[in-house]
Write a protein that holds these residues in place. Structure first.
Motif, PDB file in Angstrom:
ATOM      1  N   GLY A  59      -0.480   4.398  -0.661  1.00  0.00           N
ATOM      2  CA  GLY A  59      -1.393   5.843  -0.445  1.00  0.00           C
ATOM      3  C   GLY A  59      -3.025   5.589  -1.259  1.00  0.00           C
ATOM      4  N   GLU A 108       7.915  -1.400  -0.436  1.00  0.00           N
ATOM      5  CA  GLU A 108       8.277  -0.757   1.613  1.00  0.00           C
ATOM      6  C   GLU A 108       9.500  -2.097   1.399  1.00  0.00           C
ATOM      7  OE1 GLU A 108       5.236  -0.737   4.760  1.00  0.00           O
ATOM      8  OE2 GLU A 108       4.173  -1.574   3.207  1.00  0.00           O
ATOM      9  N   ASP A 115       9.357   2.355   0.008  1.00  0.00           N
ATOM     10  CA  ASP A 115       8.144   3.225   0.848  1.00  0.00           C
ATOM     11  C   ASP A 115       8.465   3.696   2.358  1.00  0.00           C
ATOM     12  OD1 ASP A 115       5.952   4.238   1.617  1.00  0.00           O
ATOM     13  OD2 ASP A 115       4.977   3.346  -0.181  1.00  0.00           O
ATOM     14  N   ILE A 151       5.930   4.472   6.633  1.00  0.00           N
ATOM     15  CA  ILE A 151       5.780   3.128   8.216  1.00  0.00           C
ATOM     16  C   ILE A 151       7.561   3.486   8.546  1.00  0.00           C
ATOM     17  CG2 ILE A 151       5.497   1.571   8.996  1.00  0.00           C
ATOM     18  CD1 ILE A 151       2.630   1.478   7.347  1.00  0.00           C
ATOM     19  N   PHE A 196       0.599  -0.932   0.111  1.00  0.00           N
ATOM     20  CA  PHE A 196       0.419   0.324  -0.166  1.00  0.00           C
ATOM     21  C   PHE A 196       0.847   1.385  -0.139  1.00  0.00           C
ATOM     22  CE2 PHE A 196      -2.026   3.534   2.296  1.00  0.00           C
ATOM     23  CZ  PHE A 196      -3.064   3.326   1.498  1.00  0.00           C
TER      24      PHE A 196
HETATM   25  N1  PLP Z   1       2.752   4.343   2.042  1.00  0.00           N
HETATM   26  C1  PLP Z   1       2.658   3.644   3.344  1.00  0.00           C
HETATM   27  C2  PLP Z   1       3.303   2.684   3.383  1.00  0.00           C
HETATM   28  C3  PLP Z   1       1.622   3.364   3.808  1.00  0.00           C
HETATM   29  O1  PLP Z   1       1.800   2.409   4.848  1.00  0.00           O
HETATM   30  C4  PLP Z   1       0.969   4.812   3.706  1.00  0.00           C
HETATM   31  C5  PLP Z   1      -0.217   4.578   4.602  1.00  0.00           C
HETATM   32  O2  PLP Z   1      -0.333   3.814   5.820  1.00  0.00           O
HETATM   33  C6  PLP Z   1       1.036   5.424   3.106  1.00  0.00           C
HETATM   34  C7  PLP Z   1       2.651   5.170   2.209  1.00  0.00           C
HETATM   35  C8  PLP Z   1      -0.067   6.615   2.454  1.00  0.00           C
HETATM   36  O3  PLP Z   1       0.715   7.226   4.022  1.00  0.00           O
HETATM   37  P1  PLP Z   1      -0.807   8.816   3.794  1.00  0.00           P
HETATM   38  O4  PLP Z   1      -2.093   7.996   5.254  1.00  0.00           O
HETATM   39  O5  PLP Z   1      -0.008   9.281   4.933  1.00  0.00           O
HETATM   40  O6  PLP Z   1      -1.705   9.408   2.724  1.00  0.00           O
END
Ligand code: PLP
Length: 423
Positions: free
Chosen positions: A143, A201, A234, A237, A141
């Motif tokens: 966003g 991630e 990414d 987290i 994920f």
């Molecule tokens: N990237 C990752 C790995 C995330 O866990 C999240 C949100 O939980 C996002 C991006 C998106 O971030 P935001 O909720 O601040 O838009």
């Protein structure tokens, strides 16, 4: 436990906002609690019930709710002003901190959320390489923007494409691979010359906690280099959670670009993307890749983020947080084993996840096999015994520097209590 105030306000919310929540993962049955306040590792709902918090707002609060030092930094900044539409001193200091601590960050650009950060990073990767394809992990994920809304983590139903309203053309160039399978990624790159890069991630955090097999991240680094594709970590987290140098510092693998959010805003909205100077110089106004935002680099968020990062940089902070988490996790693992209930607890640093019905989760597909009903039962039990978990089994339990011994004891005891009454 009296929950009538939450029940009534949740009903009001459902009439005026979809599902009664501002973000879908917050919804649960029969109704989400409405939270009044948070202090340290505890939150209080509007009926006056206290909970030990393991959701911790999904990750930003590594120093706890209402940390006095962060609150002071915010107060000091709000006295001076909240937003200027111009560079500000807290923003400079936060950018200095990030570029001097995060291995990949030769330059960094602030944004307002993790979503924005990954959206800009994906555009930048495409602009820099002049290629269209973006690879992501099954279950990853990043966003709520179109390119990455394919098989996206906890928000997706059974890992299927995540939203109506995303034109097929927008995801035509999005490719999926499994985490911990460098061979699958390499064979995709061998077959397709139009791949700009992979966004991933380094430790998966949106299908629960899934850690890299030995050598996997280094292999992904090697493969991307050999194929002229960018490696984007990414770290929304994991940034400033896995160590002061984030996941890339901990694993010693430096990506081309990195995205962050959560902790760098210290509990206030923030995001950032960063990376090699040569790539970052392509961002407007220096280059032709557009990224902008009224609130980007907001001084209040920057002051809160900077104070949070500074607190965690103090000697021993990361070590003691990790030790505390791993002690708790070990006790919970023992309880799970003794109970005979099938499941596993996966963890790294100050993050952990509880899965039922599976022995190990190594990628997004494995995570889908976990027993969601059993998790829902546990969630309900924990909630009614004063421990607030994130409502979904694909989320992460977050510990903070503010979790004290009493809180850890309460979490462990409540988990043991749940296991005892499982039939
Ligand atoms: N990237 C990752 C790995 C995330 O866990 C999240 C949100 O939980 C996002 C991006 C998106 O971030 P935001 O909720 O601040 O838009």
């Amino acid at each position: 436990m009296r929950l009538s105030n939450s029940e009534s306000e949740a009903g009001q919310l459902r009439r005026i906002t979809p599902g009664g929540v501002s973000s879908p993962v917050r919804a649960f049955k029969p109704f989400p609690l409405v939270i009044d306040s948070g202090q340290g590792c505890r939150i209080t709902d509007i009926d006056g019930n206290d909970y030990v918090d393991l959701c911790m707002a999904y990750g930003p609060l590594i120093v706890g709710h209402s940390c006095p030092r962060v609150a002071k930094a915010v107060r000091d900044q709000t006295k001076k002003g909240s937003v200027f539409g111009a560079p500000s001193h807290p923003e400079t200091k936060l950018l200095e901190k990030i570029t001097s601590t995060v291995p990949s960050a030769e330059m960094c650009r602030m944004a307002v959320s993790g979503t924005e950060a990954t959206m800009h990073a994906v555009r930048l990767a495409r602009g820099y390489t002049k290629k269209n394809g973006i690879v992501k992990l099954n279950g990853g994920f990043h966003g709520a923007h179109n390119t990455v809304l394919v098989a996206a983590g906890s928000g997706s139903v059974n890992g299927t494409p995540s939203s109506l309203g995303v034109p097929e053309d927008d995801v035509r160039n999005t490719y999926l691979v499994e985490y911990n399978d460098a061979g699958m990624f390499e064979s995709l790159l061998d077959r397709n010359e139009d791949i700009a890069g992979i966004i991933m991630e380094p430790v998966m955090g949106n299908v629960g906690v899934v850690t890299p097999k030995k050598g996997y991240l280094a292999e992904m680094r090697k493969i991307t280099k050999e194929h002229g594709a960018l490696l984007i970590f990414d770290e929304v987290i994991t940034g400033f959670r896995l160590s002061a140098g984030s996941a890339q510092g901990r694993f010693g693998v430096t990506p081309d670009l990195t995205t962050m959010g959560k902790i760098i805003g210290g509990g206030y909205p923030a995001g950032a993307f960063m990376g090699k100077r040569e790539i970052m110089e392509m961002v407007a106004p220096n280059g032709p890749v557009y990224a902008a935002g009224t609130f980007a680099g907001n001084p209040v968020s920057a002051a809160a983020g900077l104070e949070t990062i500074d607190i965690m940089a103090e000697k021993g902070r990361y070590d003691s947080l990790e030790k505390k988490t791993q002690t708790l996790v070990a006790r919970m693992r023992d309880a799970l084993e003794d109970s005979g209930v099938r499941g596993c607890i996966q963890s790294i640093a100050s993050m952990f996840s509880i899965y039922f019905g599976v022995d190990e989760v190594t990628n997004g597909s494995d995570a889908q096999k976990a027993d969601r009903d059993m998790f829902a039962e546990m969630f309900d039990y924990m909630l009614h015994h004063g421990v607030y978990l994130p409502p979904g089994p694909m989320e992460v339990e977050f510990m903070s520097a503010a979790h004290d011994e009493e809180a850890c004891e309460k979490i462990a005891k409540t988990f043991e209590g749940f296991l005892k009454q499982v039939k």
